[in-house]
Design an enzyme around this catalytic site. Structure first.
Site, PDB file in Angstrom:
ATOM      1  N   TYR A  82       0.836  -1.197   0.000  1.00  0.00           N
ATOM      2  CA  TYR A  82       0.000   0.000   0.000  1.00  0.00           C
ATOM      3  C   TYR A  82       0.876   1.255   0.000  1.00  0.00           C
ATOM      4  O   TYR A  82       0.692   2.168  -0.808  1.00  0.00           O
ATOM      5  CB  TYR A  82      -0.917  -0.024   1.215  1.00  0.00           C
ATOM      6  CG  TYR A  82      -1.904   1.119   1.304  1.00  0.00           C
ATOM      7  CD1 TYR A  82      -3.126   1.051   0.639  1.00  0.00           C
ATOM      8  CD2 TYR A  82      -1.625   2.250   2.062  1.00  0.00           C
ATOM      9  CE1 TYR A  82      -4.046   2.088   0.725  1.00  0.00           C
ATOM     10  CE2 TYR A  82      -2.535   3.293   2.155  1.00  0.00           C
ATOM     11  CZ  TYR A  82      -3.741   3.210   1.488  1.00  0.00           C
ATOM     12  OH  TYR A  82      -4.641   4.243   1.574  1.00  0.00           O
ATOM     13  N   LYS A 116       1.215   3.937  -3.050  1.00  0.00           N
ATOM     14  CA  LYS A 116       0.823   5.328  -2.833  1.00  0.00           C
ATOM     15  C   LYS A 116       1.992   6.280  -3.055  1.00  0.00           C
ATOM     16  O   LYS A 116       1.816   7.398  -3.543  1.00  0.00           O
ATOM     17  CB  LYS A 116       0.246   5.499  -1.421  1.00  0.00           C
ATOM     18  CG  LYS A 116      -1.074   4.763  -1.175  1.00  0.00           C
ATOM     19  CD  LYS A 116      -2.164   5.178  -2.141  1.00  0.00           C
ATOM     20  CE  LYS A 116      -3.515   4.591  -1.731  1.00  0.00           C
ATOM     21  NZ  LYS A 116      -4.582   4.910  -2.726  1.00  0.00           N
TER      22      LYS A 116
END
Length: 259
Positions: free
Chosen positions: A154, A158
């Protein structure tokens, strides 16, 4: 209305942040395509927008599937003739230490958060370039700036969205296209709600303690960011009239991350 006459695609729009953005865009006069893997939930969200007087359509889409992305974007082009605004928002979360992630889980996370953003951008840019106007908005996170334990893919994805946005901003600028990243703190969406019990197990805390001492401990007021906060930022980026605001990231995290 700040988005009158514009058409928009919002992914992950059946619930949470994506739905709030789609509703706000419609309130501002845009025609909005709500793209989501959950077609039934997307249809329900569309009915809500139509009931409030807005114009919307539901598009079933797996953002990690190039064929599905291309078909979904083409459906919007066939219906409305152009795509002015893209909000790449779809995402999932898996929480565990690096050594416990399977490669399949890593690839799934990267595919949805990063590959999906690339595929959607690639599919929408020709229309934007042809019309000399486009607003590309990626849903980043405070984790585009900072790392947290248990979220390796994640955080990696990002962070990567910042680089993608900056390249799209450089390439698209001469053709009327801007690209920016919204970086929310913790927003109490279904995605975050599902994280809380996982984090509670990993840290040996209660769910209330996770919210207070893990998620919100570095905020200035102990408050979650809201979907309405993020929707307002999306309208800001979508309605900005020129390239003065491009290649940027805007953090909304109650002071958790400052720069």
């Amino acid at each position: 209305m700040r988005l009158q006459g514009k058409t928009a695609i919002v992914t992950g729009a059946a619930s949470g942040i994506g739905r709030a953005i789609a509703e706000r865009f419609a309130n501002e006069g845009a025609k909005v395509a709500l793209a989501d893997l959950n077609a039934e939930a997307a249809e329900a969200a569309v009915e809500g927008i139509r009931g409030a007087g807005g114009e919307a359509m539901a598009v079933a889409m797996d953002v990690a599937d190039e064929g599905a992305v291309n078909a979904g974007v083409q459906r919007v082009l066939d219906a409305w003739g152009k795509v002015d605004i893209l909000v790449s928002n779809a995402g999932i979360q898996i929480v565990k230490p690096v050594e416990q992630f399977s490669y399949a889980e890593w690839r799934q996370m990267i595919a949805i958060h990063l590959d999906g953003a690339f595929l959607l951008t690639k599919a929408c840019l020709p229309s934007m370039y042809a019309n000399r106007f486009g607003r590309v908005i990626y849903m980043g996170s405070v984790h585009s700036k900072l790392a947290s334990p248990l979220k390796a893919p994640y955080v990696a994805a990002k962070h990567a969205l910042l680089g993608l946005a900056r390249v799209v901003a450089k390439e698209g600028g001469p053709k009327g296209v801007t690209a920016n990243v919204i970086c929310p703190g913790f927003v109490r969406t279904p995605l975050v709600e599902r994280q809380i019990p996982d984090l509670a197990r990993q840290y040996g805390l209660s769910e209330e303690e996770v919210a207070r001492t893990v998620m919100l401990k570095d905020t200035v007021d102990g408050e979650f960011t809201t979907v309405d906060d993020i929707a307002e930022i999306a309208v800001l980026f979508a309605a900005w009239p020129n390239a003065a605001l491009t290649g940027q990231s805007l953090i909304a995290s109650h002071g958790w991350c400052m720069e």
